[in-house]
Every structure is written in structure tokens, then in C-alpha cells.
Design a protein around this motif. Sequence first.
Motif, PDB file in Angstrom:
ATOM      1  N   ASP A  77      21.640  -2.241 -41.019  1.00  0.00           N
ATOM      2  CA  ASP A  77      21.530  -0.878 -40.493  1.00  0.00           C
ATOM      3  C   ASP A  77      22.866  -0.155 -40.570  1.00  0.00           C
ATOM      4  N   ALA A  78      23.953  -0.836 -40.262  1.00  0.00           N
ATOM      5  CA  ALA A  78      25.276  -0.215 -40.312  1.00  0.00           C
ATOM      6  C   ALA A  78      25.632   0.164 -41.738  1.00  0.00           C
ATOM      7  N   GLN A  79      25.292  -0.690 -42.698  1.00  0.00           N
ATOM      8  CA  GLN A  79      25.590  -0.381 -44.088  1.00  0.00           C
ATOM      9  C   GLN A  79      24.734   0.763 -44.598  1.00  0.00           C
ATOM     10  N   SER A  80      23.476   0.844 -44.183  1.00  0.00           N
ATOM     11  CA  SER A  80      22.602   1.913 -44.656  1.00  0.00           C
ATOM     12  C   SER A  80      23.019   3.253 -44.085  1.00  0.00           C
ATOM     13  N   ASP A  81      23.657   3.277 -42.919  1.00  0.00           N
ATOM     14  CA  ASP A  81      24.120   4.528 -42.336  1.00  0.00           C
ATOM     15  C   ASP A  81      25.377   5.043 -43.028  1.00  0.00           C
ATOM     16  N   THR A  82      26.140   4.177 -43.674  1.00  0.00           N
ATOM     17  CA  THR A  82      27.423   4.583 -44.208  1.00  0.00           C
ATOM     18  C   THR A  82      27.368   5.043 -45.650  1.00  0.00           C
ATOM     19  N   CYS A  83      26.418   4.576 -46.451  1.00  0.00           N
ATOM     20  CA  CYS A  83      26.409   4.937 -47.861  1.00  0.00           C
ATOM     21  C   CYS A  83      24.979   4.939 -48.405  1.00  0.00           C
ATOM     22  N   LEU A  84      24.678   5.966 -49.179  1.00  0.00           N
ATOM     23  CA  LEU A  84      23.392   6.073 -49.851  1.00  0.00           C
ATOM     24  C   LEU A  84      23.643   6.726 -51.191  1.00  0.00           C
ATOM     25  N   SER A  85      23.087   6.173 -52.238  1.00  0.00           N
ATOM     26  CA  SER A  85      23.267   6.777 -53.548  1.00  0.00           C
ATOM     27  C   SER A  85      21.981   6.656 -54.336  1.00  0.00           C
ATOM     28  N   GLY A  86      21.826   7.559 -55.308  1.00  0.00           N
ATOM     29  CA  GLY A  86      20.637   7.527 -56.129  1.00  0.00           C
ATOM     30  C   GLY A  86      20.802   8.382 -57.368  1.00  0.00           C
ATOM     31  N   ASP A  87      20.046   8.044 -58.399  1.00  0.00           N
ATOM     32  CA  ASP A  87      20.013   8.814 -59.640  1.00  0.00           C
ATOM     33  C   ASP A  87      18.611   9.374 -59.795  1.00  0.00           C
ATOM     34  N   TYR A  88      18.522  10.665 -60.148  1.00  0.00           N
ATOM     35  CA  TYR A  88      17.237  11.331 -60.249  1.00  0.00           C
ATOM     36  C   TYR A  88      17.158  12.086 -61.563  1.00  0.00           C
ATOM     37  N   ASP A  89      16.015  11.958 -62.251  1.00  0.00           N
ATOM     38  CA  ASP A  89      15.777  12.670 -63.505  1.00  0.00           C
ATOM     39  C   ASP A  89      15.147  14.021 -63.200  1.00  0.00           C
ATOM     40  N   LEU A  90      15.610  15.055 -63.906  1.00  0.00           N
ATOM     41  CA  LEU A  90      15.047  16.388 -63.752  1.00  0.00           C
ATOM     42  C   LEU A  90      14.695  16.962 -65.110  1.00  0.00           C
ATOM     43  N   CYS A  91      13.577  17.684 -65.162  1.00  0.00           N
ATOM     44  CA  CYS A  91      13.208  18.426 -66.363  1.00  0.00           C
ATOM     45  C   CYS A  91      14.041  19.716 -66.386  1.00  0.00           C
ATOM     46  N   PRO A  92      14.058  20.444 -67.494  1.00  0.00           N
ATOM     47  CA  PRO A  92      14.872  21.666 -67.571  1.00  0.00           C
ATOM     48  C   PRO A  92      14.530  22.709 -66.502  1.00  0.00           C
ATOM     49  N   GLU A  93      13.241  22.878 -66.186  1.00  0.00           N
ATOM     50  CA  GLU A  93      12.857  23.875 -65.174  1.00  0.00           C
ATOM     51  C   GLU A  93      13.361  23.477 -63.782  1.00  0.00           C
ATOM     52  N   CYS A  94      13.177  22.221 -63.426  1.00  0.00           N
ATOM     53  CA  CYS A  94      13.637  21.754 -62.116  1.00  0.00           C
ATOM     54  C   CYS A  94      15.156  21.731 -62.045  1.00  0.00           C
ATOM     55  N   HIS A  95      15.811  21.486 -63.170  1.00  0.00           N
ATOM     56  CA  HIS A  95      17.268  21.525 -63.218  1.00  0.00           C
ATOM     57  C   HIS A  95      17.772  22.920 -62.855  1.00  0.00           C
ATOM     58  N   LYS A  96      17.136  23.950 -63.406  1.00  0.00           N
ATOM     59  CA  LYS A  96      17.527  25.333 -63.084  1.00  0.00           C
ATOM     60  C   LYS A  96      17.349  25.612 -61.600  1.00  0.00           C
ATOM     61  N   GLN A  97      16.220  25.174 -61.046  1.00  0.00           N
ATOM     62  CA  GLN A  97      15.962  25.383 -59.618  1.00  0.00           C
ATOM     63  C   GLN A  97      16.945  24.603 -58.750  1.00  0.00           C
ATOM     64  N   ARG A 132      11.297  15.532 -59.436  1.00  0.00           N
ATOM     65  CA  ARG A 132      10.986  16.664 -58.563  1.00  0.00           C
ATOM     66  C   ARG A 132       9.543  17.119 -58.730  1.00  0.00           C
ATOM     67  N   CYS A 133       9.105  17.375 -59.968  1.00  0.00           N
ATOM     68  CA  CYS A 133       7.756  17.915 -60.206  1.00  0.00           C
ATOM     69  C   CYS A 133       6.794  16.886 -60.781  1.00  0.00           C
ATOM     70  N   LYS A 134       7.275  15.698 -61.108  1.00  0.00           N
ATOM     71  CA  LYS A 134       6.463  14.581 -61.620  1.00  0.00           C
ATOM     72  C   LYS A 134       5.896  14.816 -63.024  1.00  0.00           C
ATOM     73  N   ARG A 135       6.406  15.804 -63.770  1.00  0.00           N
ATOM     74  CA  ARG A 135       5.967  16.010 -65.149  1.00  0.00           C
ATOM     75  C   ARG A 135       6.701  15.048 -66.069  1.00  0.00           C
ATOM     76  N   ASN A 136       6.055  14.691 -67.167  1.00  0.00           N
ATOM     77  CA  ASN A 136       6.709  13.855 -68.171  1.00  0.00           C
ATOM     78  C   ASN A 136       7.778  14.663 -68.886  1.00  0.00           C
ATOM     79  N   ILE A 137       8.899  14.017 -69.203  1.00  0.00           N
ATOM     80  CA  ILE A 137       9.982  14.651 -69.935  1.00  0.00           C
ATOM     81  C   ILE A 137       9.994  14.059 -71.332  1.00  0.00           C
ATOM     82  N   ASP A 138       9.703  14.892 -72.324  1.00  0.00           N
ATOM     83  CA  ASP A 138       9.716  14.470 -73.716  1.00  0.00           C
ATOM     84  C   ASP A 138      11.136  14.666 -74.234  1.00  0.00           C
TER      85      ASP A 138
END
Length: 101
Positions: free
Chosen positions: A62-82, A8-14
Motif C-alpha cells: 500500500d505504501a509503494q502504491s501511494d508513492t508511484c504510479l506509471s503507465g503507457d497509453y496508446d492514442l489515435c490521432p483524434e484522441c491525441h488532439k483532444q 481512450r476511445c477503444k478504436r483500432n489504430i491502423d
Amino acid sequence: MIHYTCDRCKRNIDTTCQTRYVVKIEVQTAHEDCSPDFDDDVDHLSELHQVLEGLTDDEIDDAQSDTCLSGDYDLCPECHKQYLKNPLGRDALLPLGFSNN
């Protein structure tokens, strides 16, 4: 050592002193359960085969891309709260101001 960046904010997560949160999002097409009326005189398997034979690889992708989309995203503690406050980003939508004509 693996380095993580907040998506979300592109900061490094230690991870030695910060908690890293992972948001998993999966979007699927909703299918309503309904029982279609089938005509016994029609060969539905044959019709389906004809439709599938007529589709190109691009149309299938195209038909498959319209039916399902998934992703994993990392968040820092501040962005997690938001994110928890507004997971759908509704506050980002500005109301349009129309005149009372």
C-alpha cells in the motif's frame, strides 16, 4: 502483425495509415527538501528497523502504491488532439451550483 487500440476511445489504430501516439504518465509523491533536526542521543537506524519489522507485506504494498504510479497509453490521432487540449481533464468537472442562501 501487432494490433493497437486507442486506450481512450477503444478504436483500432491502423499503423500503416494512422499515427499512433503514446502517452507516458508517471505520478510520484512529492518530497520537500527539508533538514530535520536530529537528536544525537537517538538511534534512528534502530527505530527505522523496528518500524519496518512491524509492517506487514500488505502495508508495504500500500505504501509503494501511494508513492508511484506509471503507465503507457496508446492514442489515435483524434484522441491525441483532444488530450493535448485538456491533458488533466479539467473540462470534465462540472461546477456545483449552490444557492445564495
